[in-house]
Design a protein around this motif. Sequence first.
Motif, PDB file in Angstrom:
ATOM      1  N   TYR A  18     -40.788  59.545   8.218  1.00  0.00           N
ATOM      2  CA  TYR A  18     -41.752  60.579   8.563  1.00  0.00           C
ATOM      3  C   TYR A  18     -43.100  60.195   7.962  1.00  0.00           C
ATOM      4  O   TYR A  18     -43.217  59.956   6.753  1.00  0.00           O
ATOM      5  N   GLY A  19     -44.110  60.120   8.816  1.00  0.00           N
ATOM      6  CA  GLY A  19     -45.445  59.803   8.354  1.00  0.00           C
ATOM      7  C   GLY A  19     -45.495  58.462   7.647  1.00  0.00           C
ATOM      8  O   GLY A  19     -44.879  57.483   8.071  1.00  0.00           O
ATOM      9  N   ALA A  20     -46.204  58.429   6.534  1.00  0.00           N
ATOM     10  CA  ALA A  20     -46.398  57.188   5.789  1.00  0.00           C
ATOM     11  C   ALA A  20     -45.352  56.987   4.698  1.00  0.00           C
ATOM     12  O   ALA A  20     -45.491  56.080   3.875  1.00  0.00           O
ATOM     13  N   SER A  21     -44.320  57.815   4.699  1.00  0.00           N
ATOM     14  CA  SER A  21     -43.294  57.676   3.671  1.00  0.00           C
ATOM     15  C   SER A  21     -42.598  56.324   3.785  1.00  0.00           C
ATOM     16  O   SER A  21     -42.294  55.846   4.881  1.00  0.00           O
ATOM     17  N   ARG A  22     -42.320  55.708   2.639  1.00  0.00           N
ATOM     18  CA  ARG A  22     -41.590  54.439   2.619  1.00  0.00           C
ATOM     19  C   ARG A  22     -40.084  54.667   2.663  1.00  0.00           C
ATOM     20  O   ARG A  22     -39.317  53.721   2.843  1.00  0.00           O
ATOM     21  N   ALA A  23     -39.660  55.899   2.465  1.00  0.00           N
ATOM     22  CA  ALA A  23     -38.228  56.199   2.403  1.00  0.00           C
ATOM     23  C   ALA A  23     -37.644  56.347   3.798  1.00  0.00           C
ATOM     24  O   ALA A  23     -38.318  56.785   4.739  1.00  0.00           O
ATOM     25  N   LEU A  24     -36.381  55.977   3.927  1.00  0.00           N
ATOM     26  CA  LEU A  24     -35.630  56.196   5.159  1.00  0.00           C
ATOM     27  C   LEU A  24     -34.797  57.458   4.993  1.00  0.00           C
ATOM     28  O   LEU A  24     -34.079  57.621   4.002  1.00  0.00           O
ATOM     29  N   PHE A  25     -34.869  58.343   5.993  1.00  0.00           N
ATOM     30  CA  PHE A  25     -34.136  59.597   5.957  1.00  0.00           C
ATOM     31  C   PHE A  25     -33.087  59.619   7.069  1.00  0.00           C
ATOM     32  O   PHE A  25     -33.138  58.827   8.011  1.00  0.00           O
ATOM     33  N   ARG A  26     -32.172  60.551   6.962  1.00  0.00           N
ATOM     34  CA  ARG A  26     -31.142  60.659   7.984  1.00  0.00           C
ATOM     35  C   ARG A  26     -31.743  61.250   9.247  1.00  0.00           C
ATOM     36  O   ARG A  26     -32.409  62.285   9.220  1.00  0.00           O
ATOM     37  N   GLY A  27     -31.511  60.607  10.353  1.00  0.00           N
ATOM     38  CA  GLY A  27     -32.060  61.048  11.623  1.00  0.00           C
ATOM     39  C   GLY A  27     -30.989  61.629  12.531  1.00  0.00           C
ATOM     40  O   GLY A  27     -29.901  61.956  12.074  1.00  0.00           O
ATOM     41  N   PRO A  28     -31.317  61.741  13.810  1.00  0.00           N
ATOM     42  CA  PRO A  28     -32.586  61.362  14.441  1.00  0.00           C
ATOM     43  C   PRO A  28     -33.762  62.187  13.910  1.00  0.00           C
ATOM     44  O   PRO A  28     -33.569  63.290  13.407  1.00  0.00           O
ATOM     45  N   ALA A  29     -34.966  61.622  14.037  1.00  0.00           N
ATOM     46  CA  ALA A  29     -36.161  62.304  13.548  1.00  0.00           C
ATOM     47  C   ALA A  29     -36.360  63.623  14.290  1.00  0.00           C
ATOM     48  O   ALA A  29     -36.132  63.716  15.495  1.00  0.00           O
ATOM     49  N   ARG A  30     -36.762  64.636  13.545  1.00  0.00           N
ATOM     50  CA  ARG A  30     -37.022  65.957  14.129  1.00  0.00           C
ATOM     51  C   ARG A  30     -38.498  66.112  14.491  1.00  0.00           C
ATOM     52  O   ARG A  30     -39.377  65.459  13.916  1.00  0.00           O
ATOM     53  N   ASP A  31     -38.744  67.000  15.442  1.00  0.00           N
ATOM     54  CA  ASP A  31     -40.099  67.328  15.881  1.00  0.00           C
ATOM     55  C   ASP A  31     -40.736  68.226  14.822  1.00  0.00           C
ATOM     56  O   ASP A  31     -40.222  69.317  14.528  1.00  0.00           O
ATOM     57  N   LEU A  32     -41.847  67.781  14.251  1.00  0.00           N
ATOM     58  CA  LEU A  32     -42.510  68.545  13.202  1.00  0.00           C
ATOM     59  C   LEU A  32     -43.603  69.466  13.741  1.00  0.00           C
ATOM     60  O   LEU A  32     -44.297  70.121  12.959  1.00  0.00           O
ATOM     61  N   SER A  33     -43.755  69.521  15.061  1.00  0.00           N
ATOM     62  CA  SER A  33     -44.814  70.347  15.639  1.00  0.00           C
ATOM     63  C   SER A  33     -44.403  71.808  15.774  1.00  0.00           C
ATOM     64  O   SER A  33     -45.246  72.669  16.029  1.00  0.00           O
ATOM     65  N   GLN A  34     -43.113  72.101  15.617  1.00  0.00           N
ATOM     66  CA  GLN A  34     -42.609  73.463  15.688  1.00  0.00           C
ATOM     67  C   GLN A  34     -42.086  73.872  14.303  1.00  0.00           C
ATOM     68  O   GLN A  34     -41.810  73.011  13.461  1.00  0.00           O
ATOM     69  N   PRO A  35     -41.956  75.176  14.032  1.00  0.00           N
ATOM     70  CA  PRO A  35     -41.454  75.606  12.719  1.00  0.00           C
ATOM     71  C   PRO A  35     -40.101  74.966  12.400  1.00  0.00           C
ATOM     72  O   PRO A  35     -39.223  74.878  13.264  1.00  0.00           O
ATOM     73  N   TYR A  36     -39.958  74.515  11.159  1.00  0.00           N
ATOM     74  CA  TYR A  36     -38.733  73.827  10.777  1.00  0.00           C
ATOM     75  C   TYR A  36     -38.372  74.153   9.333  1.00  0.00           C
ATOM     76  O   TYR A  36     -39.179  74.696   8.564  1.00  0.00           O
ATOM     77  N   VAL A  37     -37.142  73.814   8.995  1.00  0.00           N
ATOM     78  CA  VAL A  37     -36.629  73.936   7.637  1.00  0.00           C
ATOM     79  C   VAL A  37     -36.577  72.537   7.045  1.00  0.00           C
ATOM     80  O   VAL A  37     -36.181  71.589   7.729  1.00  0.00           O
ATOM     81  N   VAL A  50     -20.231  61.657   6.306  1.00  0.00           N
ATOM     82  CA  VAL A  50     -19.907  62.869   7.060  1.00  0.00           C
ATOM     83  C   VAL A  50     -20.694  62.868   8.365  1.00  0.00           C
ATOM     84  O   VAL A  50     -21.914  62.706   8.359  1.00  0.00           O
ATOM     85  N   ALA A  51     -20.001  63.053   9.469  1.00  0.00           N
ATOM     86  CA  ALA A  51     -20.651  62.974  10.784  1.00  0.00           C
ATOM     87  C   ALA A  51     -21.646  64.107  10.999  1.00  0.00           C
ATOM     88  O   ALA A  51     -22.725  63.909  11.566  1.00  0.00           O
ATOM     89  N   GLN A  52     -21.287  65.317  10.567  1.00  0.00           N
ATOM     90  CA  GLN A  52     -22.162  66.482  10.722  1.00  0.00           C
ATOM     91  C   GLN A  52     -22.382  67.115   9.351  1.00  0.00           C
ATOM     92  O   GLN A  52     -21.640  68.016   8.948  1.00  0.00           O
ATOM     93  N   PRO A  53     -23.389  66.655   8.600  1.00  0.00           N
ATOM     94  CA  PRO A  53     -23.633  67.228   7.270  1.00  0.00           C
ATOM     95  C   PRO A  53     -24.185  68.641   7.376  1.00  0.00           C
ATOM     96  O   PRO A  53     -24.611  69.079   8.454  1.00  0.00           O
ATOM     97  N   TRP A  54     -24.227  69.319   6.248  1.00  0.00           N
ATOM     98  CA  TRP A  54     -24.621  70.726   6.295  1.00  0.00           C
ATOM     99  C   TRP A  54     -26.022  70.950   6.871  1.00  0.00           C
ATOM    100  O   TRP A  54     -26.222  71.972   7.551  1.00  0.00           O
ATOM    101  N   PRO A  55     -27.025  70.078   6.658  1.00  0.00           N
ATOM    102  CA  PRO A  55     -28.314  70.348   7.312  1.00  0.00           C
ATOM    103  C   PRO A  55     -28.201  70.404   8.840  1.00  0.00           C
ATOM    104  O   PRO A  55     -28.861  71.235   9.482  1.00  0.00           O
ATOM    105  N   ALA A  56     -27.381  69.527   9.434  1.00  0.00           N
ATOM    106  CA  ALA A  56     -27.195  69.561  10.884  1.00  0.00           C
ATOM    107  C   ALA A  56     -26.463  70.831  11.315  1.00  0.00           C
ATOM    108  O   ALA A  56     -26.769  71.415  12.367  1.00  0.00           O
TER     109      ALA A  56
END
Length: 273
Positions: A18-37, A50-56
């Motif tokens: 996401y953006g200029a972050s050097r870190a890799l996060f679990r995807g797929p990448a989410r759309d940041l243009s709408q309200p999100y958690v 885990v195939a479907q972690p709690w954030p998903a």
Amino acid sequence: MLHLDAGARALDYSPCRYGASRALFRGPARDLSQPYVAVLGGSESFGKYVAQPWPALVEAGLGRAVVNLAGQNAGPDFYLSDPAALDVAARARVAVVQVTGAEALSNPFYTVHARRNDRFVAATPALRALFPEVDFAEIHFTRHLLSVLHRADPMRCSVVSEALRRTWVDRMRLLLARLPERRLLLWLTEPALPSRAGWPDRAPVSIDRALVEVLAGEVSGIVELVSSPQARTMARLDMIYPETEAAQAACLPGAAVHAEVAARLVPKVAELM
């Protein structure tokens, strides 16, 4: 069993940035243009194996995007050293912050890696003076370090532990101050760890109720979860991992625990949204 034989294809985490972050996060990448958690935390929230972690699962329950910013072996220093990731978290409607271990923090006695906070980088002069008999050259992980210190002298190790507890509170306050006003602490008080005897294996530095409640006035709520015996029994039976990584999988919650976390979080986050 869902675990894979050694050499089989591992679980696809669809890593993204996401953006200029050097870190890799679990995807797929989410759309940041709408309200999100936004989710901040360590390997448990990343959902390793885990195939479907709690954030998903929370995303599915809310019908809103949940951006999983958790990092493997990450703690507060992971975010405080990554302004781009913090910016994504700060723009969230709600942030959920997992309580992670105090040992994974740079402190007056040692420094940790900026992105892999479980990695011991160097002892400070204060630690070398406190433990002059310890050779730090072959120590690469913070838990190993604390195990060595505890074996050398539990009393002197308690000095390090208390410093870590104070550092944890200070660093958590710094992190929370950078997040949206609506924020929850997620405290997994009984992670799916193997039942091995000995302080160093289970909790090098205890994050107890008194320590967590110091932060109560700075968050919208604290969600404490003790996973059920049934969910803990399912651990490693509902995870996807190569057999060569069985030891690592044994230290992490399985899919049933993730489902219990999501069930607790969905109504809390929905209320804040």
